[in-house]
Design a protein around this motif. Structure first.
Motif, PDB file in Angstrom:
ATOM      1  N   MET A   1       4.674  17.555   6.165  1.00  0.00           N
ATOM      2  CA  MET A   1       4.050  16.355   5.471  1.00  0.00           C
ATOM      3  C   MET A   1       3.355  15.276   6.721  1.00  0.00           C
ATOM      4  SD  MET A   1       6.059  15.590   2.067  1.00  0.00           S
ATOM      5  CE  MET A   1       6.569  16.836   0.962  1.00  0.00           C
ATOM      6  N   GLN A   2       2.281  15.065   6.262  1.00  0.00           N
ATOM      7  CA  GLN A   2       1.474  14.026   6.897  1.00  0.00           C
ATOM      8  C   GLN A   2       0.936  12.920   5.855  1.00  0.00           C
ATOM      9  OE1 GLN A   2       0.587  13.763  10.140  1.00  0.00           O
ATOM     10  NE2 GLN A   2      -0.053  11.786   9.439  1.00  0.00           N
ATOM     11  N   SER A   3       1.196  11.639   5.960  1.00  0.00           N
ATOM     12  CA  SER A   3       0.630  10.501   5.356  1.00  0.00           C
ATOM     13  C   SER A   3      -0.929  10.436   5.636  1.00  0.00           C
ATOM     14  CB  SER A   3       1.218   9.017   5.806  1.00  0.00           C
ATOM     15  OG  SER A   3       2.756   9.026   5.297  1.00  0.00           O
ATOM     16  N   VAL A   4      -1.602  10.008   4.582  1.00  0.00           N
ATOM     17  CA  VAL A   4      -3.162   9.907   5.069  1.00  0.00           C
ATOM     18  C   VAL A   4      -3.367   8.434   4.629  1.00  0.00           C
ATOM     19  CG1 VAL A   4      -3.596  12.021   4.812  1.00  0.00           C
ATOM     20  CG2 VAL A   4      -3.765  10.920   2.757  1.00  0.00           C
ATOM     21  N   SER A   5      -4.564   8.022   4.993  1.00  0.00           N
ATOM     22  CA  SER A   5      -5.062   6.681   4.715  1.00  0.00           C
ATOM     23  C   SER A   5      -5.426   6.200   3.318  1.00  0.00           C
ATOM     24  CB  SER A   5      -6.299   6.277   5.701  1.00  0.00           C
ATOM     25  OG  SER A   5      -7.399   7.164   5.318  1.00  0.00           O
ATOM     26  N   LEU A   6      -5.587   6.964   2.458  1.00  0.00           N
ATOM     27  CA  LEU A   6      -5.732   6.935   0.947  1.00  0.00           C
ATOM     28  C   LEU A   6      -4.554   6.367   0.318  1.00  0.00           C
ATOM     29  CD1 LEU A   6      -7.238   7.359  -1.780  1.00  0.00           C
ATOM     30  CD2 LEU A   6      -6.391   9.671  -1.916  1.00  0.00           C
ATOM     31  N   SER A   7      -4.614   4.976  -0.473  1.00  0.00           N
ATOM     32  CA  SER A   7      -3.387   4.521  -0.753  1.00  0.00           C
ATOM     33  C   SER A   7      -3.777   3.789  -2.163  1.00  0.00           C
ATOM     34  CB  SER A   7      -3.032   3.450   0.030  1.00  0.00           C
ATOM     35  OG  SER A   7      -3.888   2.536   0.168  1.00  0.00           O
TER      36      SER A   7
ATOM     37  N   LEU B   1       1.000  -1.121  -0.042  1.00  0.00           N
ATOM     38  CA  LEU B   1      -0.190  -0.098  -0.065  1.00  0.00           C
ATOM     39  C   LEU B   1       0.829   1.340   0.017  1.00  0.00           C
ATOM     40  CD1 LEU B   1      -2.641  -0.852   2.683  1.00  0.00           C
ATOM     41  CD2 LEU B   1      -2.728  -0.943   0.033  1.00  0.00           C
ATOM     42  N   ALA B   2       0.632   2.290  -0.908  1.00  0.00           N
ATOM     43  CA  ALA B   2       1.478   3.203  -1.064  1.00  0.00           C
ATOM     44  C   ALA B   2       0.629   4.396  -0.707  1.00  0.00           C
ATOM     45  CB  ALA B   2       2.064   3.650  -2.627  1.00  0.00           C
ATOM     46  N   ARG B   3       1.000   5.057   0.466  1.00  0.00           N
ATOM     47  CA  ARG B   3      -0.088   6.027   1.031  1.00  0.00           C
ATOM     48  C   ARG B   3       0.196   7.204   0.294  1.00  0.00           C
ATOM     49  NH1 ARG B   3      -0.135   2.555   5.395  1.00  0.00           N
ATOM     50  NH2 ARG B   3      -2.405   1.405   5.285  1.00  0.00           N
ATOM     51  N   ALA B   4      -0.785   8.107   0.256  1.00  0.00           N
ATOM     52  CA  ALA B   4      -0.888   9.597  -0.192  1.00  0.00           C
ATOM     53  C   ALA B   4      -0.439  10.579   0.968  1.00  0.00           C
ATOM     54  CB  ALA B   4      -2.334  10.053  -0.548  1.00  0.00           C
TER      55      ALA B   4
END
Ligand code: C5P
Length: 306
Positions: free
Chosen positions: A33-39, A7-10
């Motif tokens: 920057m912050q990773s989010v659950s959309l991937s 899974l490569a997260r946005a």
């Protein structure tokens, strides 16, 4: 035969400040920057040659694709011509400011570094990542981080709670290079207070972020796409804190506890042709699963924190 899924997260930018123009033509950034659950999801299978198929027929599958660029860079560095078959399920809209292409490239680097037995340490992998794209070094580890330079200087910050966010993208695109090209420091408006953002992150006080955040590219993007400014105001009228991510055009809103109008907001945006996504902040950049063909998936290995 092994199959590896990743899974490569946005990502979103909780703030984006521009400190100046560099001699290499890029801009000197200071951004949280912050990773989010959309991937996006990538599936890797053993093969003699390199091949890539993508779920989105509009996406270029040539050497401009960040997935193939990451594979080639890794082959060059490793002096290896090993193959791999990659399938990319695209869920992060391309050209959205959500770093989808960068996340995909980061997933390739994480998976193949291990799969091909290269075992390059993170700093070496990050150097290759920076070559592929400015946001790729962050995406390797993800989570929450202060990112400086062109994007290659990544300092991890403590993880934020998994707050709910709404992502909203208009049905129009704007090229990153064009937004940066039109950027004028003297006309950019109020700068984010990065020190306050970092303090709020360290204390886990999400509700303190909006009073200090800002994205110096918003003004340019809003001039190029006036519907963005309108949508931001409209969302703010619901009492939502809203910011543009990266060079746009996606806006994100932090959804306060107990916010009841998410459905209404999403339906109104959908009527205007906007894409929306309800997600969460996450502490993961790339999440990897190994499966035996026809068998069960084994436990999740993660680059980045939980
Ligand atoms: O590195 P990446 O391909 O993501 O950058 C896309 C474009 O964005 C660059 O060609 C450059 O015009 C601009 N950019 C910049 N300064 C940065 C990152 C990107 O000017 N720090």
């Amino acid at each position: 035969m092994r199959v590896v899924k990743a899974l490569a997260r946005a990502k979103i930018n909780l703030s984006l400040d521009i400190l100046g123009k560099r001699s290499d033509g890029y801009h000197e950034l200071e951004t949280v920057m912050q990773s989010v659950s959309l991937s996006d999801e990538l599936v890797f299978r053993p093969a003699a040659k390199v091949s890539l198929t993508v779920s989105d027929p509009d996406l270029a599958v040539d050497e401009s694709n960040t997935v193939l660029r990451a594979v080639r860079r890794l082959q060059e560095v490793a002096g290896s011509d090993r193959g791999v078959e990659i399938f990319l399920e695209k869920r992060i809209p391309p050209g959205s400011g959500l770093g989808g292409g960068s996340a995909d490239a980061a997933a390739v680097l994480v998976v193949l570094n291990r799969w091909w037995g290269l075992n390059l340490p993170l700093p070496a992998l990050a150097e290759i990542a920076a070559d592929v794209g400015s946001d790729v070094p962050f995406c390797l580890t993800g989570g929450t981080a202060l990112v400086r330079g062109r994007g290659e200087r990544v300092s991890p910050l403590p993880p934020l709670p998994a707050a709910r966010i709404l992502l909203a993208k208009p049905p129009v695109a704007v090229a990153t290079a064009e937004v940066y090209r039109c950027f004028r420091a003297e006309a950019a408006g109020r700068r984010p207070e990065t020190g306050k953002i970092i303090a709020a992150v360290k204390n886990g006080r999400i509700h303190q972020l909006p009073s200090a955040w800002g994205n110096l590219l918003e003004k340019v993007a809003f001039e190029l796409l006036p519907e963005l400014a309108e949508a931001k105001k409209w969302l703010q009228n619901y009492g939502l804190p809203v910011l543009m991510t990266g060079s746009g055009p996606t806006l994100f809103a932090l959804l306060p506890e107990g916010f009841r109008q998410t459905r209404e907001v999403r339906m109104a945006l959908a009527e205007k042709g906007w894409w929306t996504h309800l997600g969460r902040l996450t502490g993961k950049g790339v999440a990897v699963r190994t499966c035996r063909k026809g068998g069960k998936e084994s436990g999740e290995k993660t680059a980045g924190t939980d």
